[in-house]
Design an enzyme around this catalytic site. Structure first.
Site, short mmCIF file in Angstrom:
data_model
loop_
_atom_site.label_atom_id
_atom_site.label_comp_id
_atom_site.label_asym_id
_atom_site.label_seq_id
_atom_site.Cartn_x
_atom_site.Cartn_y
_atom_site.Cartn_z
N LEU A 108 66.85 27.88 22.17
CA LEU A 108 66.12 27.23 23.25
C LEU A 108 64.81 26.65 22.74
O LEU A 108 64.05 27.33 22.05
CB LEU A 108 65.82 28.23 24.38
N LYS A 109 64.54 25.41 23.10
CA LYS A 109 63.26 24.79 22.78
C LYS A 109 62.31 24.97 23.96
O LYS A 109 62.67 24.62 25.09
CB LYS A 109 63.43 23.30 22.48
N LYS A 123 56.97 32.63 12.87
CA LYS A 123 57.47 34.00 12.77
C LYS A 123 58.79 34.08 12.04
O LYS A 123 59.00 34.97 11.19
CB LYS A 123 57.61 34.58 14.20
N GLY A 127 53.71 25.28 15.29
CA GLY A 127 53.26 26.57 15.82
C GLY A 127 54.30 27.14 16.75
O GLY A 127 55.50 26.89 16.59
N GLU A 141 69.63 32.90 20.60
CA GLU A 141 69.27 31.78 21.47
C GLU A 141 68.80 30.60 20.63
O GLU A 141 68.25 30.76 19.55
CB GLU A 141 68.18 32.21 22.46
N VAL A 163 62.81 33.77 26.68
CA VAL A 163 64.25 33.89 26.48
C VAL A 163 64.90 34.67 27.62
O VAL A 163 65.91 34.25 28.19
CB VAL A 163 64.55 34.56 25.13
N CYS A 204 58.38 30.76 17.48
CA CYS A 204 59.60 30.84 16.65
C CYS A 204 59.40 30.46 15.19
O CYS A 204 59.57 31.29 14.30
CB CYS A 204 60.69 29.96 17.26
#
Length: 448
Positions: A156-157, A269, A263, A154, A11, A266
């Site tokens: 974001l991939k 968690k 998995g 964010e 990030v 992101c």
């Protein structure tokens, strides 16, 4: 604008590089001296398509620089982005020690107005903790300085982070400060020109938006995996089902691909953290708990299929594994399904010959010189001497392999596909038994 980024992970580095690319003057700070030295020498510590070129260009242009000096970082920018890690604690909650440490550093060194921007994925209420940490340091210094704390999550991939940042579908900003709002508008103006993508809301709603988005996507994945497991037992084909439901615009095709579990940094968690937040509010989120439970079980599906094929006799078997990263276009192996597969194969006495286009160094870092692991230079090399093939990651180079070579190289004619890359009829023509996720026939065949 002068902007400071704390943290140079996915990030932080992507944010810093992209902001510098459109003209901002960005200083990225990290406590990891080795990582900063690599960045200063043009070495990118993570694999993310397009990132290296932007970092090198903006560094050469003098708009992106790096430091380990927290004081210099705080002095540099009016905007202070916090983009450090929030790893899960044992109870599933997000560990905020790095976030609050940055907040204390900002309070320790600031000497004028700052906008503190929470870019890390953090639980609802974190902005209050950040504000308190900054304020406590200012009180200790007997200073009364204005500052605002903003939530700017964010979206974001990994593998597509540059495009996601440059062409965002939304820019969420949580604040009650008009001054901070205008500064964030200025920061994101270059990414917001064709139409207004900025969504302003209160801080707590912004914090919850990030978790809700990831939890929704994780829910879609776990739902499809549940249906896929049902399809196997009913003799249905989940790929036909996927097309049938995806054509409904209320559902769509995104994130309804069944597989061997999600998995990364992101989804696992964030689902756990949101469930923990719910419990802290005396609310038991049965849906989130189920999403997590389904995904946990799904990561064992490939091992169970291989074990069933060999009737539980895995000792001495050699398993070729294609794909180690949790998804394509990254070297990230956090919570990767390949890890569950390999670790269970080793427990059962099997050995692994593995290949991944980008995650070989990361695999070496995690497992070292494990006796049961051989890292191969090509996907073809991983097949030599192997009994069966297992596919864990849907890299493009795995989509059209030489099936004739696979059939002639493997000791057993079995392919276990955790990402449904192929059509069963095609593999059957080459004499291969195909075990996919939710594709009905041949799912429980075993060695005769």
């Amino acid at each position: 604008m002068n902007i400071t980024i704390f943290g140079t992970g996915y990030v932080g580095l992507v944010t810093g590089a992209c902001l510098a690319d459109v003209g901002h003057n960005v200083l990225c700070m990290d406590v990891d001296k080795a990582k900063i030295e690599k960045l200063e020498n043009g070495q990118i510590p993570i694999f993310e398509p397009g990132l290296e070129a932007i970092v090198k260009h903006t560094v050469a242009a003098g708009r992106l620089s790096f430091t380990t000096n927290a004081e210099a970082a705080v002095k540099h920018g009016v905007l202070q982005f916090i983009a450090v890690g929030t790893p899960p604690d044992e109870d599933g909650s997000a560990d905020l020690q790095y976030v609050t440490a940055v907040a204390r550093s900002i309070g320790q060194y600031m000497d004028d107005y700052k906008v503190v921007v929470d870019k890390s994925t953090v639980p609802v209420g974190t902005a209050d903790k950040v504000r308190a940490a900054v304020r406590s340091e200012l009180d200790r210094r007997n200073l009364e300085l204005d500052f605002d704390v903003v939530s700017n999550p964010e979206f974001l991939k990994e593998g597509a982070a540059i495009n996601d940042f440059m062409k965002p579908d939304r820019i969420v900003v949580g604040t009650d400060s008009d001054k901070a709002s205008e500064m964030l508008r200025e920061v994101y103006y270059p990414f917001n020109r064709s139409h207004d993508r900025m969504i302003f809301m209160d801080v707590r709603s912004a914090e919850l938006t990030k978790y809700a988005a990831n939890a929704m996507l994780a829910t879609k994945i776990s739902f499809m995996n549940e249906v896929a497991n049902l399809a196997e037992r009913l003799g249905a084909d989940i790929e036909a089902v996927r097309q049938g439901i995806g054509s409904d615009p209320r559902i769509g095709y995104h994130f309804i691909y069944p597989g061997c579990g999600y998995g990364g940094s992101c989804f696992p968690k964030d689902v756990q953290a949101l469930a923990r937040t719910a419990r802290d509010c005396d609310y038991e989120s049965r849906l989130l708990n189920a999403v997590e439970a389904v995904n946990y079980a799904q990561k064992y599906v490939l091992f169970d299929k291989v074990s069933h094929y060999f009737r539980g006799e895995l000792k001495g078997k050699v398993v070729a594994v294609w794909g180690l990263a949790f998804k394509p276009n990254t070297d990230d192996m956090r919570e990767a399904s390949s890890r569950t597969l390999m670790e269970n194969l080793w427990k059962a006495g099997a050995v692994v010959q593995a290949f991944d286009p980008e995650a070989m160094e990361e695999t070496q870092r995690i497992y070292g010189d494990h006796d049961g692991l051989t890292l191969c230079g090509t996907k073809e090399q991983a097949l030599k001497g192997a009994d069966v093939l297992v596919i864990c990651t849907e890299w493009k180079e795995f989509r059209s392999p030489d099936f004739e070579a696979i059939a002639s190289t493997l000791r057993e004619p079995a392919v276990f596909d955790g990402r449904n890359l192929y059509e069963p009829e095609m593999l059957h023509r080459y004499g291969l038994i195909y075990y996919a996720i939710g594709r009905g026939q041949n799912q429980f065949s075993s060695v005769q």
